[in-house]
Design an enzyme around this catalytic site. Structure first.
Site, PDB file in Angstrom:
ATOM      1  N   GLU A  85      38.848 -95.106  62.218  1.00  0.00           N
ATOM      2  CA  GLU A  85      37.937 -94.635  63.277  1.00  0.00           C
ATOM      3  C   GLU A  85      38.387 -93.266  63.801  1.00  0.00           C
ATOM      4  O   GLU A  85      39.525 -93.103  64.249  1.00  0.00           O
ATOM      5  CB  GLU A  85      37.885 -95.672  64.416  1.00  0.00           C
ATOM      6  CG  GLU A  85      36.769 -95.372  65.402  1.00  0.00           C
ATOM      7  CD  GLU A  85      36.603 -96.471  66.458  1.00  0.00           C
ATOM      8  OE1 GLU A  85      36.833 -97.653  66.143  1.00  0.00           O
ATOM      9  OE2 GLU A  85      36.247 -96.135  67.594  1.00  0.00           O
ATOM     10  N   LYS A 280      38.298-104.743  72.470  1.00  0.00           N
ATOM     11  CA  LYS A 280      38.218-104.112  71.141  1.00  0.00           C
ATOM     12  C   LYS A 280      38.884-102.742  71.186  1.00  0.00           C
ATOM     13  O   LYS A 280      39.595-102.337  70.254  1.00  0.00           O
ATOM     14  CB  LYS A 280      36.740-103.995  70.714  1.00  0.00           C
ATOM     15  CG  LYS A 280      36.528-103.503  69.293  1.00  0.00           C
ATOM     16  CD  LYS A 280      36.454-102.005  69.162  1.00  0.00           C
ATOM     17  CE  LYS A 280      36.191-101.565  67.728  1.00  0.00           C
ATOM     18  NZ  LYS A 280      36.282-100.124  67.547  1.00  0.00           N
ATOM     19  N   ASP A 296      50.704-108.637  60.149  1.00  0.00           N
ATOM     20  CA  ASP A 296      49.462-109.345  59.846  1.00  0.00           C
ATOM     21  C   ASP A 296      48.465-109.145  61.002  1.00  0.00           C
ATOM     22  O   ASP A 296      48.551-109.828  62.025  1.00  0.00           O
ATOM     23  CB  ASP A 296      49.811-110.834  59.648  1.00  0.00           C
ATOM     24  CG  ASP A 296      48.624-111.687  59.297  1.00  0.00           C
ATOM     25  OD1 ASP A 296      47.475-111.255  59.502  1.00  0.00           O
ATOM     26  OD2 ASP A 296      48.838-112.819  58.835  1.00  0.00           O
ATOM     27  N   HIS A 393      34.160 -88.790  71.226  1.00  0.00           N
ATOM     28  CA  HIS A 393      33.977 -89.553  69.994  1.00  0.00           C
ATOM     29  C   HIS A 393      33.225 -88.712  68.963  1.00  0.00           C
ATOM     30  O   HIS A 393      33.640 -88.614  67.806  1.00  0.00           O
ATOM     31  CB  HIS A 393      33.215 -90.836  70.316  1.00  0.00           C
ATOM     32  CG  HIS A 393      33.137 -91.771  69.159  1.00  0.00           C
ATOM     33  ND1 HIS A 393      34.225 -92.500  68.737  1.00  0.00           N
ATOM     34  CD2 HIS A 393      32.124 -92.068  68.311  1.00  0.00           C
ATOM     35  CE1 HIS A 393      33.872 -93.221  67.686  1.00  0.00           C
ATOM     36  NE2 HIS A 393      32.602 -92.968  67.409  1.00  0.00           N
TER      37      HIS A 393
END
Ligand code: MEV
Length: 440
Positions: A85, A280, A296, A393
């Site tokens: 991202e 998130k 992991d 962004h």
């Protein structure tokens, strides 16, 4: 119509690629050359990657970036992050810089307990079961000695073995709920091996226990597996500073900025739709470091979200307050991580990530990862409550759009210049590139 394939895993890599390309892609030759383009020219390195999983065809690249200037408990770190991202590393770096000038991040490990369970069925007298488990507890431990010896020498091992009665959920269902200290290892293999040993001891001892030996049905073990829900393998990361030191943020005073940050966290705490996106954002930072350090990320994701819902409602992981003129922003997060074993000693880039982080212990890595998550959350909220998320962004996404539009290097340079003073949207970039090309 495509046909099922027999013995696929036994074919050579070349044969697998050819089969896949011919069966499932319209231009097999192109598919084959695309897959091969991502092979390493170092045959030994490629073989190492081929052997990580079954049926490897090629490598799947993710960018590995670094966010410098993270002051954590007085030590300065450059944090490696593997993520696709566009804005994540930039946001982390910005937050690191912001807090570098305000005392840095503080982190502490609150607990390191790992959990595993043997799930079994038993339809006899619960009190007799309880007595039986008490009797065999030393045998459960001694049978596992071969597995636990080395871990015990280093100060870890099995910490508790508890019988849990789950019969109010499912008829006859009990657990051996076991806890472990796995030190610098994530411990999945250690825990699962211990649990499977417990299961076979449990079955063997039940079969010869006078009260159970002729029981019908006999005690039955269903499965033995670690839990990725580790609410007591917990780390706290935090930042704080006097509100007066927050400074003005995009035309908003420090006091107003702090107030809006606290409100934004309160919304995430009470509103699950917002909480999921808020968390998130935290996981953008957490996963990127977890991945770069060979841990992991699926285990971490599953455990973290379960923790966020531990009250019965899915809530914000982070918290914020203004008290006595001080802004404080913090988060407790469960992280079962390892710095030895697994990929850490195998993947050369993972090894390098550990080196960059000064070869942290598992506890230190927990602190670094939690800080990366908190920094990411701070950066996202800081944009959201001031200028909005899209400005930063889309600025970071500009190159992706230009690449999608096959812009040349010169065109990219010109358009980056143009968008220093213009708002980036997909349409605006298309239009600007068209105009630029028309002018030439
Ligand atoms: C985007 O990857 C993450 C954010 O949506 C997080 C948030 O909204 O807090 C910006």
């Amino acid at each position: 119509m495509n046909q099922p394939v027999e013995g696929f895993s036994k074919r050579s890599k070349e044969e697998k690629i050819k089969w896949l390309a011919e069966q499932y892609t319209p231009q097999p030759e192109q598919t084959i050359s695309l897959l091969k383009q991502y092979w390493s020219s170092d045959a030994q390195l490629q073989q190492l990657h081929d052997e990580f999983i079954e049926n490897t065809l090629t490598n799947f690249y993710l960018p590995l970036g670094v966010a410098p200037n993270f002051l954590i408990n007085g030590n300065l770190y450059a944090i490696p992050m593997a993520i696709e991202e566009s804005s994540v590393v930039a946001a982390a770096s910005k937050a690191a810089k912001f807090w570098l000038e305000r005392g840095g991040f503080h982190a502490q490990v609150l607990g390191t307990e790992k959990i595993g369970q043997v799930h079994f069925l038993f339809f006899g007298d619960p009190r007799e079961l309880s007595e039986f488990i008490e009797e065999i507890r030393p045998i459960l431990r001694s049978d596992a000695q071969a597995l636990t010896r080395n871990m015990e020498k280093r100060g870890g091992g099995i910490t508790r073995i508890e019988l849990r009665d789950k019969t109010s959920d499912i008829k006859g269902y009990y657990q051996l709920h076991c806890t472990f200290e796995t030190l610098d290892a994530m411990g999945a293999n250690f825990i699962n091996s211990c649990l499977e040993q417990f299961a076979s001891t449990l079955l063997r001892e039940a079969a010869i226990y006078p009260k159970f030996s002729s029981m019908d049905p006999p005690l039955e073990v269903l499965m033995s597996i670690l839990s990725n829900y580790v609410p007591d393998c917990l780390v706290r990361a935090e930042v704080s500073c006097p509100v007066a030191e927050l400074g003005e943020e995009s035309g908003i005073s420090g006091a107003d900025f702090a107030r809006r940050m606290v409100q934004a966290v309160a919304i995430a705490d009470c509103e699950p739709h917002r909480a999921v996106t808020h968390n998130k954002g935290i996981m953008n930072g957490v996963d990127a470091v977890v991945l770069a350090t060979g841990n992991d990320f699926r285990a971490v994701e599953a455990g973290v979200h379960a923790y966020a819902a531990r009250s019965g409602r899915y809530r914000s992981l982070s918290q914020a307050e203004v008290r006595d003129g001080r802004f404080r922003f913090w988060m407790d997060i469960p992280l079962a991580l390892g710095t030895v074993g697994g990929l850490t000693g195998l993947h050369p880039l993972v090894g390098l990530a550990h080196e960059i982080l000064q070869k942290p212990s598992a506890g230190e890595l927990m602190q670094i990862v939690a800080v990366a998550g908190l920094a990411q959350n701070f950066a996202a909220l800081r944009s959201l409550v001031t200028v909005g998320i899209q400005k930063g962004h889309m600025k970071m996404h500009l190159l992706n759009i230009l690449n999608q539009l096959s812009a040349t290097q010169k065109e990219k340079e010109n358009l980056i210049e143009h968008f220093k003073t213009n708002t980036v949207t997909h349409n605006a970039v298309v239009k600007a590139l068209e105009d630029h090309r028309a002018q030439k």
